[in-house]
Design a protein around this motif. Structure first.
Motif, short mmCIF file in Angstrom:
data_model
loop_
_atom_site.label_atom_id
_atom_site.label_comp_id
_atom_site.label_asym_id
_atom_site.label_seq_id
_atom_site.Cartn_x
_atom_site.Cartn_y
_atom_site.Cartn_z
N ALA A 106 21.60 43.48 -64.47
CA ALA A 106 22.74 43.71 -65.35
C ALA A 106 23.25 45.12 -65.15
O ALA A 106 22.52 46.09 -65.38
CB ALA A 106 22.32 43.50 -66.82
N GLY A 107 24.50 45.25 -64.69
CA GLY A 107 25.12 46.57 -64.57
C GLY A 107 25.38 47.13 -65.96
O GLY A 107 25.80 46.41 -66.87
N ARG A 161 23.70 47.42 -73.54
CA ARG A 161 23.45 47.16 -74.96
C ARG A 161 23.42 45.67 -75.30
O ARG A 161 22.67 45.25 -76.18
CB ARG A 161 24.54 47.83 -75.82
CG ARG A 161 24.57 49.35 -75.75
CD ARG A 161 25.56 49.95 -76.73
NE ARG A 161 26.91 49.42 -76.54
CZ ARG A 161 27.50 48.52 -77.33
NH1 ARG A 161 26.87 48.02 -78.37
NH2 ARG A 161 28.73 48.11 -77.08
N LEU A 162 24.25 44.88 -74.59
CA LEU A 162 24.46 43.50 -75.00
C LEU A 162 23.85 42.48 -74.03
O LEU A 162 23.09 41.60 -74.45
CB LEU A 162 25.96 43.23 -75.15
CG LEU A 162 26.71 44.21 -76.08
CD1 LEU A 162 28.19 43.86 -76.14
CD2 LEU A 162 26.10 44.21 -77.48
N THR A 163 24.18 42.58 -72.74
CA THR A 163 23.67 41.60 -71.78
C THR A 163 22.15 41.69 -71.66
O THR A 163 21.46 40.65 -71.69
CB THR A 163 24.34 41.77 -70.41
OG1 THR A 163 25.73 41.49 -70.55
CG2 THR A 163 23.73 40.86 -69.37
N ALA A 164 21.63 42.90 -71.52
CA ALA A 164 20.17 43.05 -71.44
C ALA A 164 19.51 42.49 -72.70
O ALA A 164 18.49 41.80 -72.63
CB ALA A 164 19.81 44.52 -71.24
N VAL A 190 15.34 40.26 -66.66
CA VAL A 190 16.51 41.10 -66.42
C VAL A 190 16.08 42.53 -66.13
O VAL A 190 15.13 43.03 -66.73
CB VAL A 190 17.48 41.07 -67.63
CG1 VAL A 190 16.81 41.54 -68.92
CG2 VAL A 190 18.74 41.88 -67.36
N SER A 191 16.76 43.16 -65.19
CA SER A 191 16.59 44.59 -64.93
C SER A 191 17.95 45.26 -65.07
O SER A 191 18.96 44.77 -64.54
CB SER A 191 16.05 44.84 -63.52
OG SER A 191 14.75 44.32 -63.38
N LEU A 192 17.99 46.37 -65.80
CA LEU A 192 19.22 47.12 -66.00
C LEU A 192 19.47 48.02 -64.79
O LEU A 192 18.55 48.61 -64.24
CB LEU A 192 19.10 47.96 -67.28
CG LEU A 192 20.35 48.69 -67.75
CD1 LEU A 192 21.45 47.71 -68.09
CD2 LEU A 192 20.00 49.54 -68.97
N VAL A 193 20.75 48.10 -64.39
CA VAL A 193 21.13 48.87 -63.19
C VAL A 193 22.28 49.81 -63.56
O VAL A 193 23.26 49.39 -64.17
CB VAL A 193 21.61 47.91 -62.07
CG1 VAL A 193 22.03 48.68 -60.83
CG2 VAL A 193 20.53 46.89 -61.73
N CYS A 194 22.18 51.08 -63.19
CA CYS A 194 23.33 51.98 -63.30
C CYS A 194 24.45 51.41 -62.43
O CYS A 194 24.20 50.94 -61.32
CB CYS A 194 22.97 53.38 -62.81
SG CYS A 194 21.83 54.27 -63.88
N GLU A 232 18.08 27.87 -54.72
CA GLU A 232 16.78 28.02 -55.40
C GLU A 232 16.39 29.50 -55.39
O GLU A 232 16.73 30.23 -54.46
CB GLU A 232 15.72 27.18 -54.69
CG GLU A 232 15.96 25.68 -54.77
CD GLU A 232 15.95 25.15 -56.20
OE1 GLU A 232 15.10 25.59 -57.00
OE2 GLU A 232 16.80 24.29 -56.51
N ASN A 233 15.66 29.92 -56.42
CA ASN A 233 15.18 31.31 -56.52
C ASN A 233 16.32 32.31 -56.44
O ASN A 233 16.22 33.36 -55.78
CB ASN A 233 14.13 31.60 -55.44
CG ASN A 233 12.95 30.66 -55.52
OD1 ASN A 233 12.42 30.42 -56.61
ND2 ASN A 233 12.54 30.09 -54.40
N ALA A 234 17.42 32.00 -57.10
CA ALA A 234 18.61 32.84 -57.03
C ALA A 234 18.41 34.16 -57.78
O ALA A 234 17.83 34.19 -58.87
CB ALA A 234 19.81 32.10 -57.61
N VAL A 235 18.91 35.23 -57.17
CA VAL A 235 18.95 36.55 -57.81
C VAL A 235 20.42 36.86 -58.08
O VAL A 235 21.25 36.84 -57.17
CB VAL A 235 18.30 37.62 -56.92
CG1 VAL A 235 18.44 39.00 -57.57
CG2 VAL A 235 16.83 37.29 -56.67
N ILE A 236 20.73 37.15 -59.34
CA ILE A 236 22.11 37.29 -59.79
C ILE A 236 22.37 38.71 -60.26
O ILE A 236 21.54 39.32 -60.94
CB ILE A 236 22.40 36.34 -60.98
CG1 ILE A 236 21.94 34.91 -60.69
CG2 ILE A 236 23.87 36.40 -61.38
CD1 ILE A 236 22.64 34.25 -59.55
#
Length: 338
Positions: free
Chosen positions: A180-181, A191-194, A204-208, A141-145
């Protein structure tokens, strides 16, 4: 829109067969432009695969099947169609699986071949939905991926592999946040996943790419979920470059790793990841960014498109047939024998 009422389905189509031609959403210009290109020959489809108009192992296989059917419609040489499509990209095994399936019909009848390509497309969507349920079943529950590259409806027939599990988990109310890396050098994550996740209102948060270790160190991630372009008999996985380093980081920080792939991605003719051909793409993809130089002129660069993650770093492989826990030669063989 509440989490529990969210649809598990993607809100767009990346691959469509309309009026005897193939229509592909051009992934090179997303997220800023929504451009659909039409294809009528196998050679054109091969160019689209090579140029990354369409990408992602399952999507490449589907596009190739339609490309083969296009040449049947025009009465062209199907052996030549097979050859030109097979040469488009070397690592994604789904490409060769789809072409073998089309050629195995031993038919030049366009109606038969179009129907088979449609069937490959429909089966992929069904497989993704089943895979999504299996994969989501092991999430807390409340998973962070944390996810890498793009493995969603853009990379498949629809729904997605790793992103399909995230979609299914979110629809069930189990996923609260996705990281999302960015995924250099093609920036599929940025460009795509986000874009995909934002289309479906999934947080979603974008990550370097280089920030993943710090994120894991802070204890902010439960699972790394990625796709695959080829999986060998012992459970080693070839996936977008950067996956191996994420798996090593995950092991060190106690983060679990899940690979999502249809059974068509397994290549039992290869004993281990050492045997997987790794595509080397042009240096310019690293030394420039969308045509703008970012490195000194004449600077050499290496650009492997994929890396190999050993099975020992993977906790589970999710397929449409079920889950392979602690993958190895025996567990892979057992599931694929079903």
């Amino acid at each position: 829109m509440s989490v529990h009422s969210a649809s598990a389905h993607a809100s767009f189509h990346a691959i469509e067969w309309r009026q005897q031609s193939l229509h592909l959403l051009d992934q090179r210009v997303l997220p800023h432009e929504h451009r659909v290109l039409e294809y009528t020959t196998a050679a054109e489809v091969a160019d689209a695969i090579r140029a990354m108009v369409v990408r992602g192992a399952p999507a490449i296989g589907i596009a190739a099947a339609y490309g083969y059917a296009l040449d049947a419609l025009a009465g062209r040489d199907l052996q030549q169609a097979y050859h030109v499509l097979a040469e488009s990209r070397p690592t994604a095994v789904n490409l060769f699986w789809a072409l073998e399936r089309m050629a195995a019909l031993n038919s030049a009848d366009a109606h038969t071949l179009v129907a088979e390509a449609r069937k490959i497309h429909e089966e992929d969507i069904a497989a993704n939905l089943a895979m999504g349920e299996f994969g989501a079943s092991v999430l807390p529950e409340n998973a962070v991926i944390y996810t890498h590259c793009n493995t969603g409806a853009l990379a498949t027939g629809g729904h997605g592999t790793a992103l399909g599990i995230i979609r299914s988990g979110y629809a069930e109310g189990k996923v609260t946040q996705v990281y999302a890396g960015e995924t250099r050098p093609w920036l599929q994550g940025a460009r795509l996943t986000a874009w995909e996740l934002m289309q479906d209102q999934i947080p979603v948060s974008l990550v370097c790419d280089g920030a993943a270790a710090q994120l894991f160190r802070q204890g902010n991630v439960d699972w790394v979920i990625v796709g695959a372009d080829r999986i060998t008999a012992n459970g080693d996985v070839a996936n977008k470059i950067g996956t191996y380093s994420l798996a090593v980081l995950a092991k060190h920080h106690g983060v679990k790793v899940m690979v999502a792939a249809p059974t068509t991605t397994f290549d039992l003719t290869l004993a281990s990841g050492d045997d997987i051909p790794i595509e080397q793409r042009p240096q310019e993809e690293v030394t420039s960014l969308f045509g703008h130089p970012i490195a000194p002129q004449g600077c050499h660069a290496i650009n492997p498109s994929f890396d190999v993650t050993p099975a020992g770093l993977i906790d589970v492989i999710a397929t449409e047939k079920g889950l392979i826990m602690q993958p190895d030669r025996d567990s892979v063989a057992l599931l694929l024998a079903r």
